[in-house]
Motif scaffolding. Sequence first.
Motif, PDB file in Angstrom:
ATOM      1  N   CYS A 167       0.866  -1.178   0.000  1.00 33.25           N
ATOM      2  CA  CYS A 167       0.000   0.000   0.000  1.00 33.25           C
ATOM      3  C   CYS A 167       0.901   1.225   0.000  1.00 33.25           C
ATOM      4  O   CYS A 167       2.069   1.160   0.395  1.00 33.25           O
ATOM      5  CB  CYS A 167      -0.947   0.014   1.204  1.00 33.25           C
ATOM      6  SG  CYS A 167      -0.136   0.078   2.816  1.00 33.25           S
ATOM      7  N   ALA A 168       0.377   2.329  -0.464  1.00 28.30           N
ATOM      8  CA  ALA A 168       1.144   3.575  -0.535  1.00 28.30           C
ATOM      9  C   ALA A 168       0.745   4.477   0.628  1.00 28.30           C
ATOM     10  O   ALA A 168      -0.440   4.607   0.949  1.00 28.30           O
ATOM     11  CB  ALA A 168       0.902   4.279  -1.859  1.00 28.30           C
ATOM     12  N   VAL A 169       1.732   5.089   1.278  1.00 26.48           N
ATOM     13  CA  VAL A 169       1.471   6.013   2.379  1.00 26.48           C
ATOM     14  C   VAL A 169       2.332   7.253   2.178  1.00 26.48           C
ATOM     15  O   VAL A 169       3.286   7.254   1.399  1.00 26.48           O
ATOM     16  CB  VAL A 169       1.777   5.374   3.750  1.00 26.48           C
ATOM     17  CG1 VAL A 169       0.914   4.152   3.978  1.00 26.48           C
ATOM     18  CG2 VAL A 169       3.249   5.028   3.873  1.00 26.48           C
ATOM     19  N   LYS A 170       2.000   8.289   2.900  1.00 26.68           N
ATOM     20  CA  LYS A 170       2.821   9.491   2.931  1.00 26.68           C
ATOM     21  C   LYS A 170       3.567   9.520   4.255  1.00 26.68           C
ATOM     22  O   LYS A 170       2.969   9.399   5.318  1.00 26.68           O
ATOM     23  CB  LYS A 170       1.950  10.746   2.792  1.00 26.68           C
ATOM     24  CG  LYS A 170       1.481  11.050   1.385  1.00 26.68           C
ATOM     25  CD  LYS A 170       2.629  11.573   0.531  1.00 26.68           C
ATOM     26  CE  LYS A 170       2.146  12.056  -0.832  1.00 26.68           C
ATOM     27  NZ  LYS A 170       1.397  13.321  -0.728  1.00 26.68           N
ATOM     28  N   PHE A 171       4.890   9.695   4.189  1.00 27.50           N
ATOM     29  CA  PHE A 171       5.718   9.812   5.385  1.00 27.50           C
ATOM     30  C   PHE A 171       6.572  11.054   5.227  1.00 27.50           C
ATOM     31  O   PHE A 171       7.370  11.151   4.300  1.00 27.50           O
ATOM     32  CB  PHE A 171       6.586   8.563   5.565  1.00 27.50           C
ATOM     33  CG  PHE A 171       7.515   8.630   6.741  1.00 27.50           C
ATOM     34  CD1 PHE A 171       7.015   8.546   8.029  1.00 27.50           C
ATOM     35  CD2 PHE A 171       8.882   8.795   6.568  1.00 27.50           C
ATOM     36  CE1 PHE A 171       7.860   8.610   9.121  1.00 27.50           C
ATOM     37  CE2 PHE A 171       9.741   8.853   7.650  1.00 27.50           C
ATOM     38  CZ  PHE A 171       9.221   8.768   8.935  1.00 27.50           C
TER      39      PHE A 171
END
Length: 228
Positions: A185-189
């Motif tokens: 899954c893609a996340v923003k960090f």
Amino acid sequence: MKVLLGVLRLAGEHFSQRDAHKLRGYIGRLWQEYDLLHNHDSNGRFQYRYPLVQYKVLQGIPHIIGLGEAAPLLANIFLELKTLQIGGQIYEHLHKELRYYEAEFGDAGETVTYQFITPWLALNQQNYQKFRHLGIDLSKPRVIKHKVQLEMLQTILVNNVIAVAKALHYTVTQRHKPIFSVETCAVKFKDQPMLAFKGVFQMKFQLPDFIGIGKSPSRGFGTIQRVA
């Protein structure tokens, strides 16, 4: 062994997962004298260690988790926190709930199944490049089935657990080979896109619910819960 776990819920408002690091910053500024709450030393330098205090937004509700020696610090927050400031907005009349319990931690004789209830940031820059080189489509979620990729995740997860054990002064004596059923899954960090994982894993190890593993558990990533 048994480890003390504190769970402080700040109910009444609906927040998003990205607010977890704002909660961490706000609490850390209010209680700068307790380095366990923010993991910075007196000179402001970050201390690289597994965080015994973690900030999460679970189902829209802010949570602060205290583990081991850090768990009693949640009582200070529970008693003294009157308002909450997130993203420039001040929230008053907080509905706070604090509970403590002793959780089992350590090598187990039977396999335990856990679910990632927030995305697991498993990869650093080096192993990300190797992981991607083995083939992965970053444009959509994908179940991990590649043997070498699964072996990489197994090693990473075991190292994650060892990091928790080290912080709790526990020595892992068994050899572990977790079983995964995860997808990407893609996340923003820190405003940057990152590859993460969600799903379940099985391991002969007892871990407390709601603690995080992997990168940035203090910001709410990699939170686990035992599957009933």
